[in-house]
Design an enzyme around this catalytic site. Structure first.
Site, PDB file in Angstrom:
ATOM      1  N   GLY A  25      37.363  27.440  50.233  1.00  0.00           N
ATOM      2  CA  GLY A  25      36.088  27.454  49.493  1.00  0.00           C
ATOM      3  C   GLY A  25      36.063  26.440  48.358  1.00  0.00           C
ATOM      4  N   HIS A  34      39.504  36.355  40.380  1.00  0.00           N
ATOM      5  CA  HIS A  34      38.409  37.334  40.347  1.00  0.00           C
ATOM      6  C   HIS A  34      38.714  38.502  41.283  1.00  0.00           C
ATOM      7  CE1 HIS A  34      38.143  33.875  42.893  1.00  0.00           C
ATOM      8  NE2 HIS A  34      37.471  34.550  43.792  1.00  0.00           N
ATOM      9  N   ASP A  67      31.795  41.352  47.873  1.00  0.00           N
ATOM     10  CA  ASP A  67      31.018  40.122  47.911  1.00  0.00           C
ATOM     11  C   ASP A  67      31.429  39.293  46.705  1.00  0.00           C
ATOM     12  OD1 ASP A  67      29.215  38.466  49.216  1.00  0.00           O
ATOM     13  OD2 ASP A  67      27.525  39.121  48.013  1.00  0.00           O
ATOM     14  N   THR A  68      31.559  37.992  46.924  1.00  0.00           N
ATOM     15  CA  THR A  68      32.041  37.094  45.867  1.00  0.00           C
ATOM     16  C   THR A  68      31.090  35.918  45.705  1.00  0.00           C
ATOM     17  OG1 THR A  68      34.360  37.648  46.251  1.00  0.00           O
ATOM     18  CG2 THR A  68      33.949  35.519  45.251  1.00  0.00           C
TER      19      THR A  68
HETATM   20  P1  IMP Z   1      32.899  36.207  50.308  1.00  0.00           P
HETATM   21  O1  IMP Z   1      31.889  37.144  49.724  1.00  0.00           O
HETATM   22  O2  IMP Z   1      34.319  36.620  50.030  1.00  0.00           O
HETATM   23  O3  IMP Z   1      32.643  35.927  51.768  1.00  0.00           O
HETATM   24  O4  IMP Z   1      32.727  34.797  49.549  1.00  0.00           O
HETATM   25  C1  IMP Z   1      31.522  34.050  49.601  1.00  0.00           C
HETATM   26  C2  IMP Z   1      31.815  32.567  49.391  1.00  0.00           C
HETATM   27  O5  IMP Z   1      32.321  32.354  48.060  1.00  0.00           O
HETATM   28  C3  IMP Z   1      32.876  31.984  50.317  1.00  0.00           C
HETATM   29  O6  IMP Z   1      32.294  31.486  51.491  1.00  0.00           O
HETATM   30  C4  IMP Z   1      33.457  30.844  49.483  1.00  0.00           C
HETATM   31  O7  IMP Z   1      32.652  29.700  49.593  1.00  0.00           O
HETATM   32  C5  IMP Z   1      33.335  31.383  48.059  1.00  0.00           C
HETATM   33  N1  IMP Z   1      34.598  32.022  47.613  1.00  0.00           N
HETATM   34  C6  IMP Z   1      34.891  33.340  47.618  1.00  0.00           C
HETATM   35  N2  IMP Z   1      36.111  33.574  47.106  1.00  0.00           N
HETATM   36  C7  IMP Z   1      36.604  32.353  46.776  1.00  0.00           C
HETATM   37  C8  IMP Z   1      37.843  31.939  46.203  1.00  0.00           C
HETATM   38  O8  IMP Z   1      38.752  32.716  45.885  1.00  0.00           O
HETATM   39  N3  IMP Z   1      37.975  30.600  46.010  1.00  0.00           N
HETATM   40  C9  IMP Z   1      37.013  29.689  46.348  1.00  0.00           C
HETATM   41  N4  IMP Z   1      35.865  30.024  46.889  1.00  0.00           N
HETATM   42  C10 IMP Z   1      35.640  31.357  47.103  1.00  0.00           C
END
Ligand code: IMP
Length: 198
Positions: free
Chosen positions: A155, A182, A71-72
């Protein structure tokens, strides 16, 4: 060779993970390939760690193989860490990346450059075959620009200026982003964990 099931069917994530774990005796299988394409997990945790663990554990209930989920979030200091765990849906359920970026710029309107510091964070949760859970975290420091710059990535990439470079992720080629991001930092730690464990 051991199988590792990724709690995602995103081909980009599978490719990135395969490349970082190259040479280790692990076959990476997507959620769909493993037969869990129908498994939906509500990401309602208060932290990235809670969400990553929730996703991994939901799958571990259905499989005894090694499970991985991530999760990011983007954490903006002037917004007390928002959008954080809500990064995907900052501008509302079903919103686009452009909607999120627009909302972020307006939330920061009037905030000068020195106050626009931010970081990305990725948490990866691993559930081992014995059911034990481990997490690794990766960060990337930077700041939020005043306008979108660059065409690459996804993103918040056009707004996130990587510390020490003066450029957004969207102005970097994939290879360059994948050295400093990250996710890359979290994946490097993950490789170390696998090297020790296997
Ligand atoms: P996820 O947990 O990887 O689905 O990320 C959640 C949200 O964080 C995504 O929908 C993007 O909006 C944002 N995000 C995650 N990784 C990145 C990245 O490397 N660059 C820009 N936005 C990111």
């Amino acid at each position: 060779m051991k199988r590792l099931i990724l709690s995602s069917s995103n081909p980009h994530k599978i490719e990135e993970l395969s490349s970082i774990l190259k040479g280790l005796p692990i076959a990476i299988i997507s959620k769909k390939e493993a037969g869990f394409g129908d498994l939906e997990v509500v990401e309602d945790g208060d932290t990235l760690e809670a969400n990553a663990k929730k996703k991994a554990l939901a799958m571990a209930e259905r499989s005894k193989e090694i499970i991985l989920a991530d999760d990011t979030g983007l954490f903006v200091d002037a917004l007390d860490g928002a959008p954080g765990v809500y990064s995907a849906r900052f501008a509302g359920e079903g919103c686009s990346y452009a909607d999120n970026n627009k909302k972020l710029l307006s939330a920061l309107s009037g905030v000068p450059e020195v106050g626009r510091t931010a970081h990305f964070e990725t948490v990866i949760a691993i559930v081992w075959e014995d059911g034990s859970v481990q997490t690794v975290t990766g960060r990337c420091e930077g700041s939020i620009g005043f306008e979108a710059q660059g065409e690459n990535g996804f993103g918040y990439d056009p707004l996130f200026i990587v510390e020490g470079t003066g450029r957004t992720f969207a102005q970097m080629k994939d290879e360059e982003k994948n050295q400093v991001s990250h996710r890359a930092n979290a994946l490097r730690k993950l490789r170390e964990v696998f090297e020790e464990r296997l």
